[in-house]
Design an enzyme around this catalytic site. Structure first.
Site, PDB file in Angstrom:
ATOM      1  N   TYR A  79       0.802  -1.222   0.000  1.00  0.00           N
ATOM      2  CA  TYR A  79       0.000   0.000   0.000  1.00  0.00           C
ATOM      3  C   TYR A  79       0.835   1.273   0.000  1.00  0.00           C
ATOM      4  O   TYR A  79       0.290   2.364   0.128  1.00  0.00           O
ATOM      5  CB  TYR A  79      -0.945   0.002   1.210  1.00  0.00           C
ATOM      6  CG  TYR A  79      -2.138  -0.911   1.014  1.00  0.00           C
ATOM      7  CD1 TYR A  79      -1.962  -2.282   0.861  1.00  0.00           C
ATOM      8  CD2 TYR A  79      -3.430  -0.410   0.969  1.00  0.00           C
ATOM      9  CE1 TYR A  79      -3.040  -3.121   0.676  1.00  0.00           C
ATOM     10  CE2 TYR A  79      -4.517  -1.248   0.781  1.00  0.00           C
ATOM     11  CZ  TYR A  79      -4.313  -2.596   0.635  1.00  0.00           C
ATOM     12  OH  TYR A  79      -5.394  -3.427   0.449  1.00  0.00           O
TER      13      TYR A  79
ATOM     14  N   LYS B  61       3.732 -15.096   3.455  1.00  0.00           N
ATOM     15  CA  LYS B  61       3.981 -15.935   2.275  1.00  0.00           C
ATOM     16  C   LYS B  61       5.504 -16.003   2.101  1.00  0.00           C
ATOM     17  O   LYS B  61       6.051 -15.742   1.026  1.00  0.00           O
ATOM     18  CB  LYS B  61       3.287 -15.306   1.048  1.00  0.00           C
ATOM     19  CG  LYS B  61       3.302 -16.160  -0.201  1.00  0.00           C
ATOM     20  CD  LYS B  61       2.301 -17.300  -0.189  1.00  0.00           C
ATOM     21  CE  LYS B  61       2.496 -18.202  -1.386  1.00  0.00           C
ATOM     22  NZ  LYS B  61       1.695 -19.429  -1.352  1.00  0.00           N
TER      23      LYS B  61
END
Ligand code: ATP
Length: 335
Positions: free
Chosen positions: A123, A170
């Site tokens: 972001y 991840k």
């Protein structure tokens, strides 16, 4: 008397903000509301997306209750919501996801709290066209940014007698960026031996959450994963009309629901005010008004258990103002 900045926002924002203001006022808390607005509607009227009065009010009061803001395409901002979180360094986006009574949902006992990192990750808004139509987006993960959100999640878990914190990542693919977040999680977890740290890969987390969500307790993750998991979890407990949120920094906080401006139902009196109302309850708790927040939460539970006044998203046909009145009536009964 404490002054709260109230930003109604766009779409269903003004409808739910009006409802929440009247319910909080009925709880007995004495607030001054400084109503200022930003977003698409203000932009159309004034050509300004975020008038100076909005920044001034937030900076003076240090507390805001905010409806969803739409950011018009081509206005020079990616997202006003994201900009405000970054500008005021509101690094903790806290989203409690709990089963409420009376609603037909797949699980009956969900009680999760998501801590989403709010200022970095994907972001940060750095994207570029590298060559002939090839686009790149930068994911920024810092040791400091990771540590402060993970620490806040563990501190919350400890203070609320929660059992575990799941660090969602991840790192098997994003070995450096997510690897840093995960390593930071392991480091912080050592300081909280009474809290179990779970390491969960984000795709597996999605499956686990829809199959067996009660195995989790507190969840901490990076910005984009947190956004996605919040909506997924909202779906487990009855939808976006119910799930609240808080953006908390070191000395300033903005409380807002997880949902957006819901243009499909805006202006029709159909919006569910409970998500913003529960965000308002988080604000009351933050300000030490736990008794009033409990009165409101109990009234919400009574109205939902009764089931005769529900907005369409909860399976009923009542309006925003009917459910507002029903909640206020329950609060009066309790007093
Ligand atoms: P954003 O991208 O701005 O976060 P979004 O894509 O998550 O927004 P929303 O505007 O939150 O989308 O709406 C998603 C769906 O949920 C829509 O069908 C909308 O009508 C519904 N919805 C969202 N909030 C509410 C609410 N408070 N009451 C009833 N329905 C809602």
């Amino acid at each position: 008397m404490k002054t709260i900045t109230l930003i109604p926002g766009d779409g269903i924002g003004p409808e739910v903000a009006e409802s929440v203001k009247s319910i909080i006022d009925a709880s007995g808390v004495q607030f001054n509301w400084d109503v200022v607005n930003a977003g698409a509607e203000v932009y159309e009227k004034t050509g300004e997306l975020v008038p100076d009065s909005v920044y001034k009010s937030i900076e003076k009061n240090k507390i805001a209750l905010k409806g969803p803001i739409t950011t018009p395409v081509g206005s020079g901002f990616r997202s006003i919501n994201v900009m405000l979180r970054k500008k005021y360094d509101l690094y903790s986006n806290i989203r409690p996801v709990r089963t409420l009574p009376g609603l037909n949902t797949p699980f009956s006992d969900i009680d999760l709290v998501i801590f989403r990192e709010n200022t970095e990750g994907l972001y940060i808004g750095i994207e570029a066209e590298r060559e002939n139509g090839v686009m790149e987006a930068i994911k920024k993960i810092t040791p400091e940014g990771s540590e402060r959100i993970i620490r806040r999640a563990f501190e919350y878990a400890k203070s609320m007698n929660r059992k575990s914190v799941a660090v969602v990542h991840k790192a098997n693919i994003l070995k450096l960026a997510d690897g840093l977040f995960l390593e930071t999680g392991r480091k912080v977890a050592k300081e909280f031996p009474e809290i179990e740290m779970k390491e969960v890969i984000v795709d597996n987390m999605c499956m686990q959450l829809v199959m067996n969500p009660t195995q989790y307790d507190v969840i901490v993750t990076m910005n984009l994963y947190g956004d996605i998991l919040s909506d997924l979890c909202a779906g487990l407990v009855g939808g976006l009309g119910l799930v609240p949120g808080a953006n908390i920094g070191n000395d300033l906080a903005i409380f807002e629901a997880v949902h957006g401006s819901a243009p499909d139902i805006a202006g029709q009196g159909k919006a569910n005010p409970i998500a913003l109302l529960r965000s308002g309850c988080m604000m009351l708790d933050y300000l030490g008004h736990e008794a009033e927040s409990k009165t409101i939460r109990d009234a919400i539970k009574s109205v939902l258990s009764d089931g005769s006044v529900l907005t369409a998203d909860m399976g009923g046909s009542s309006t925003t103002s009917e459910i507002t009145d029903a909640i206020i009536n329950e609060m009066k009964k309790a007093n």
